[in-house]
Design a protein around this motif. Structure first.
Motif, PDB file in Angstrom:
ATOM      1  N   ARG A  79       0.845  -1.204   0.000  1.00 32.37           N
ATOM      2  CA  ARG A  79       0.000   0.000   0.000  1.00 32.37           C
ATOM      3  C   ARG A  79       0.870   1.241   0.000  1.00 32.37           C
ATOM      4  O   ARG A  79       0.971   1.971   0.980  1.00 32.37           O
ATOM      5  N   GLN A 138      -1.139   2.822  -5.947  1.00 29.99           N
ATOM      6  CA  GLN A 138      -2.567   3.117  -5.747  1.00 29.99           C
ATOM      7  C   GLN A 138      -3.419   2.878  -6.992  1.00 29.99           C
ATOM      8  O   GLN A 138      -4.525   2.372  -6.895  1.00 29.99           O
ATOM      9  N   ASP A 179      -4.418  -0.751  -7.261  1.00 29.32           N
ATOM     10  CA  ASP A 179      -4.963  -1.367  -6.045  1.00 29.32           C
ATOM     11  C   ASP A 179      -6.372  -1.909  -6.273  1.00 29.32           C
ATOM     12  O   ASP A 179      -7.380  -1.240  -6.032  1.00 29.32           O
ATOM     13  N   SER A 187      -8.839  -2.165  -3.232  1.00 21.52           N
ATOM     14  CA  SER A 187      -9.563  -0.928  -2.913  1.00 21.52           C
ATOM     15  C   SER A 187     -10.647  -0.636  -3.938  1.00 21.52           C
ATOM     16  O   SER A 187     -11.768  -0.268  -3.570  1.00 21.52           O
ATOM     17  N   GLY A 223     -13.002   0.551   6.775  1.00 22.55           N
ATOM     18  CA  GLY A 223     -11.921   0.600   5.781  1.00 22.55           C
ATOM     19  C   GLY A 223     -12.504   1.141   4.490  1.00 22.55           C
ATOM     20  O   GLY A 223     -13.433   1.955   4.507  1.00 22.55           O
ATOM     21  N   VAL A 224     -11.993   0.666   3.365  1.00 27.81           N
ATOM     22  CA  VAL A 224     -12.435   1.191   2.073  1.00 27.81           C
ATOM     23  C   VAL A 224     -13.934   0.897   1.856  1.00 27.81           C
ATOM     24  O   VAL A 224     -14.706   1.799   1.527  1.00 27.81           O
ATOM     25  N   ASP A 284     -14.638   0.746  14.296  1.00 30.67           N
ATOM     26  CA  ASP A 284     -13.468   0.055  13.739  1.00 30.67           C
ATOM     27  C   ASP A 284     -12.476  -0.125  14.870  1.00 30.67           C
ATOM     28  O   ASP A 284     -12.563   0.568  15.887  1.00 30.67           O
ATOM     29  N   VAL A 285     -11.530  -1.048  14.689  1.00 30.54           N
ATOM     30  CA  VAL A 285     -10.508  -1.219  15.725  1.00 30.54           C
ATOM     31  C   VAL A 285      -9.367  -0.226  15.559  1.00 30.54           C
ATOM     32  O   VAL A 285      -8.634   0.043  16.504  1.00 30.54           O
ATOM     33  N   ARG A 286      -9.188   0.313  14.373  1.00 24.79           N
ATOM     34  CA  ARG A 286      -8.058   1.218  14.124  1.00 24.79           C
ATOM     35  C   ARG A 286      -8.428   2.655  14.515  1.00 24.79           C
ATOM     36  O   ARG A 286      -9.473   3.164  14.097  1.00 24.79           O
ATOM     37  N   GLY A 292      -1.164  -0.769   7.082  1.00 24.65           N
ATOM     38  CA  GLY A 292      -2.451  -0.057   7.113  1.00 24.65           C
ATOM     39  C   GLY A 292      -3.640  -0.961   7.408  1.00 24.65           C
ATOM     40  O   GLY A 292      -4.777  -0.504   7.443  1.00 24.65           O
ATOM     41  N   TYR A 293      -3.390  -2.268   7.631  1.00 27.09           N
ATOM     42  CA  TYR A 293      -4.484  -3.197   7.921  1.00 27.09           C
ATOM     43  C   TYR A 293      -4.663  -3.357   9.430  1.00 27.09           C
ATOM     44  O   TYR A 293      -3.826  -2.933  10.220  1.00 27.09           O
ATOM     45  N   ALA A 294      -5.776  -4.031   9.814  1.00 26.42           N
ATOM     46  CA  ALA A 294      -6.033  -4.251  11.245  1.00 26.42           C
ATOM     47  C   ALA A 294      -5.342  -5.519  11.729  1.00 26.42           C
ATOM     48  O   ALA A 294      -5.162  -6.465  10.981  1.00 26.42           O
ATOM     49  N   GLN A 334     -15.959  -4.948  22.872  1.00 25.47           N
ATOM     50  CA  GLN A 334     -16.547  -4.420  21.630  1.00 25.47           C
ATOM     51  C   GLN A 334     -18.005  -4.892  21.518  1.00 25.47           C
ATOM     52  O   GLN A 334     -18.902  -4.112  21.187  1.00 25.47           O
ATOM     53  N   THR A 382     -18.109  -5.187   7.484  1.00 24.11           N
ATOM     54  CA  THR A 382     -17.056  -5.222   6.438  1.00 24.11           C
ATOM     55  C   THR A 382     -15.697  -5.612   7.013  1.00 24.11           C
ATOM     56  O   THR A 382     -14.683  -5.440   6.339  1.00 24.11           O
ATOM     57  N   ALA A 383     -15.644  -6.109   8.260  1.00 23.99           N
ATOM     58  CA  ALA A 383     -14.343  -6.263   8.930  1.00 23.99           C
ATOM     59  C   ALA A 383     -13.552  -7.463   8.420  1.00 23.99           C
ATOM     60  O   ALA A 383     -14.043  -8.587   8.401  1.00 23.99           O
ATOM     61  N   LEU A 384     -12.313  -7.195   8.032  1.00 22.24           N
ATOM     62  CA  LEU A 384     -11.422  -8.252   7.538  1.00 22.24           C
ATOM     63  C   LEU A 384     -10.051  -8.122   8.182  1.00 22.24           C
ATOM     64  O   LEU A 384      -9.654  -7.031   8.579  1.00 22.24           O
TER      65      LEU A 384
HETATM   66  P1  NAD Z   1      -9.759  -4.546   5.237  1.00 21.56           P
HETATM   67  O1  NAD Z   1     -10.623  -4.813   4.049  1.00 21.56           O
HETATM   68  O2  NAD Z   1      -8.632  -5.480   5.526  1.00 21.56           O
HETATM   69  O3  NAD Z   1     -10.696  -4.478   6.547  1.00 21.56           O
HETATM   70  C1  NAD Z   1     -11.851  -3.687   6.576  1.00 21.56           C
HETATM   71  C2  NAD Z   1     -11.911  -2.923   7.880  1.00 21.56           C
HETATM   72  O4  NAD Z   1     -12.233  -3.808   8.958  1.00 21.56           O
HETATM   73  C3  NAD Z   1     -10.608  -2.220   8.284  1.00 21.56           C
HETATM   74  O5  NAD Z   1     -10.842  -0.851   8.458  1.00 21.56           O
HETATM   75  C4  NAD Z   1     -10.225  -2.908   9.593  1.00 21.56           C
HETATM   76  O6  NAD Z   1      -9.558  -2.027  10.485  1.00 21.56           O
HETATM   77  C5  NAD Z   1     -11.593  -3.321  10.115  1.00 21.56           C
HETATM   78  N1  NAD Z   1     -11.591  -4.343  11.174  1.00 21.56           N
HETATM   79  C6  NAD Z   1     -10.798  -5.456  11.310  1.00 21.56           C
HETATM   80  N2  NAD Z   1     -11.132  -6.131  12.430  1.00 21.56           N
HETATM   81  C7  NAD Z   1     -12.149  -5.453  13.022  1.00 21.56           C
HETATM   82  C8  NAD Z   1     -12.929  -5.641  14.219  1.00 21.56           C
HETATM   83  N3  NAD Z   1     -12.695  -6.678  15.031  1.00 21.56           N
HETATM   84  N4  NAD Z   1     -13.881  -4.739  14.495  1.00 21.56           N
HETATM   85  C9  NAD Z   1     -14.123  -3.670  13.689  1.00 21.56           C
HETATM   86  N5  NAD Z   1     -13.434  -3.441  12.560  1.00 21.56           N
HETATM   87  C10 NAD Z   1     -12.448  -4.301  12.233  1.00 21.56           C
HETATM   88  O7  NAD Z   1      -9.152  -3.071   5.151  1.00 21.56           O
HETATM   89  P2  NAD Z   1      -9.151  -2.041   3.947  1.00 21.56           P
HETATM   90  O8  NAD Z   1     -10.515  -1.533   3.765  1.00 21.56           O
HETATM   91  O9  NAD Z   1      -8.510  -2.670   2.768  1.00 21.56           O
HETATM   92  O10 NAD Z   1      -8.198  -0.852   4.413  1.00 21.56           O
HETATM   93  C11 NAD Z   1      -7.727  -0.589   5.694  1.00 21.56           C
HETATM   94  C12 NAD Z   1      -7.035   0.797   5.675  1.00 21.56           C
HETATM   95  O11 NAD Z   1      -6.024   0.907   4.658  1.00 21.56           O
HETATM   96  C13 NAD Z   1      -7.997   1.934   5.411  1.00 21.56           C
HETATM   97  O12 NAD Z   1      -7.749   2.951   6.322  1.00 21.56           O
HETATM   98  C14 NAD Z   1      -7.657   2.429   4.038  1.00 21.56           C
HETATM   99  O13 NAD Z   1      -7.933   3.792   3.874  1.00 21.56           O
HETATM  100  C15 NAD Z   1      -6.178   2.133   3.979  1.00 21.56           C
HETATM  101  N6  NAD Z   1      -5.746   2.013   2.568  1.00 21.56           N
HETATM  102  C16 NAD Z   1      -4.572   2.600   2.196  1.00 21.56           C
HETATM  103  C17 NAD Z   1      -4.136   2.507   0.867  1.00 21.56           C
HETATM  104  C18 NAD Z   1      -2.863   3.140   0.395  1.00 21.56           C
HETATM  105  O14 NAD Z   1      -2.495   2.981  -0.738  1.00 21.56           O
HETATM  106  N7  NAD Z   1      -2.166   3.826   1.219  1.00 21.56           N
HETATM  107  C19 NAD Z   1      -4.885   1.784  -0.055  1.00 21.56           C
HETATM  108  C20 NAD Z   1      -6.076   1.179   0.371  1.00 21.56           C
HETATM  109  C21 NAD Z   1      -6.479   1.300   1.698  1.00 21.56           C
END
Ligand code: NAD
Length: 394
Positions: A128, A133, A136, A139, A182-183, A203-205, A235-237, A248, A265-267
């Protein structure tokens, strides 16, 4: 060099790995493009549109694949044991394969790519970084999945999302809770807000709080201290401990009493998705409430969700477990995915139109799974990935 695009044959898949726009761009780079007849059908791209963009149309997948130097896919290819149609066996030795190959979930298939002597790239392993980007695909697809999840929920919900003041009385605005910001979650928040709902998210972050609030939604914090260390360098959780998960759930139970629609959507990359809504928690929702489990393919955020189905609980709560949400908006999902792959492909082709795999490039290094008959990706633990040839050799 020849680039092949074939029809995706896995269940629930309507997307395609190229669009008329990207075919035109590839032809402009001096590449020859061949598409299997009907490859774009699920995304409303006709053979005629592909041909006008410069592709030649092959009568079947085998013909398209047989002498291709580069194969663009959405899903990992079908291989021998799992389908009558083995797509991998038609790829020539030394060919490049690019797609959402899910190597962490299907490591044995990575071994099969090595055995076939192909250079396979898993686009979901992109780092990331700013330069990546435009490539990606996680995303681009998650964004559309978040949007579509809200529309699917609205469609199943027996009430309107916005407040409406009419001569026959006032309709109250619906309350939407988005779990995982997240996204996909952020787009779900924006979409639900545009429809007029009152939106909360969690979210956890810690970084998610500001993003959620900037979209006009209310952020539900579980533990600020824990949230600060919940984000990985990528940037992931991280996976949260049992104590955090219990707190929670307690916090969310309170919110559920005032919620009509939940979008989950949590992953956690490479792991099973966390369970965010237990059966007991679902019982807090009023009859007619709707829950969408976007994580259903990764084990599910919601107890009782079923892949590809809508389940109605004894209390009358609908749980939508549709598989492959981006495929339900296949035209835009394919347009964006095709563009992601095209942007990636540019890295692999030099100015003379020849293949160039520069393993010193961090994007190439992170995504390349196999090369010259070996599994080369650092994200795949060596002992877990034994190629068939190695296995046969003992
Ligand atoms: P993801 O699809 O892996 O997860 C989705 C969301 O679930 C995340 O926000 C994660 O924090 C949340 N999650 C995980 N466990 C959880 C729980 N127990 N309870 C509640 N929420 C929980 O993540 P994503 O959507 O691909 O992206 C995560 C971050 O990365 C975002 O902030 C996004 O903006 C960022 N990002 C950055 C770039 C880059 O190029 N810099 C590109 C894409 C995404």
């Amino acid at each position: 060099m020849k680039v092949a695009i074939i029809k995706e044959r896995r269940a629930f898949e309507c997307r395609v790995a190229a669009s008329p726009d990207t075919i035109k761009r590839m032809v402009g780079m001096g590449l020859e493009v061949v598409a299997e007849t009907g490859a774009g059908e699920g995304a409303q791209f006709t053979d005629a549109a592909f041909a006008t963009a410069g592709a030649s149309i092959a009568t079947d997948a085998a013909t398209a694949l047989s002498d291709a130097d580069i194969v663009l896919k959405v899903q990992r290819p079908l291989i021998g044991e799992e389908a009558e149609r083995d797509e991998l066996k038609h790829l020539k030795h030394g060919a490049v394969l690019i797609g959402l190959l899910q190597p962490l979930r299907y490591p044995a298939q990575v071994g099969a790519y090595a055995d076939a002597g192909i250079a396979a790239f898993a686009i979901e392993l992109l780092p990331r970084i700013t330069r990546a980007q435009s490539m990606d695909a996680l995303s681009s697809q998650a964004n559309l999945a978040g949007y579509k999840a809200v529309l699917e929920a609205a469609d199943e919900f027996g009430r309107a999302f916005p407040m409406m003041m009419t001569a026959a009385g006032t309709i109250k605005a619906s309350r939407v809770l988005v779990m995982g910001a997240g996204v996909a979650g952020l787009q779900a928040i924006a979409t639900a807000r545009r429809l007029g709902a009152i939106v909360s998210a969690t979210d956890v972050r810690a970084a998610a709080k500001e993003q959620v609030e900037s979209l006009g939604a209310n952020f539900i914090t579980v533990d600020e201290e824990a949230a600060r260390s919940a984000e990985t360098a990528g940037g992931y959780a991280r996976e949260m401990d049992e104590d955090f998960q219990r707190r929670q759930r307690d916090k969310i139970v309170e919110a559920l009493k005032r919620t009509d629609v939940v979008i989950c959507t949590a992953l956690i990359p490479g792991r099973k998705a966390p369970v965010l809504l237990t059966e007991a928690m679902l019982a807090e929702l009023a009859p007619g409430s709707v829950v969408v489990d976007l994580a259903v393919e990764s084990g599910g955020n919601v107890e009782g969700s079923q892949l590809g189905e809508i389940v109605t609980t004894a209390q009358g709560v609908k749980i939508i477990g549709y598989a492959n949400m981006p495929s339900r908006i296949a035209v835009d999902a394919s347009q964006l995915y095709a563009r992601n792959l095209y942007n990636f492909l540019i890295l692999l082709v030099d100015k003379d139109g020849k293949l160039k795999i520069d393993t010193t490039d961090e994007i190439i290094k992170a995504t390349l799974l196999t090369e010259n008959g070996a599994v080369v990706n650092p994200a795949l633990a060596a002992p877990a990935v034994v190629t068939q040839a190695q296995a046969a050799a003992g």
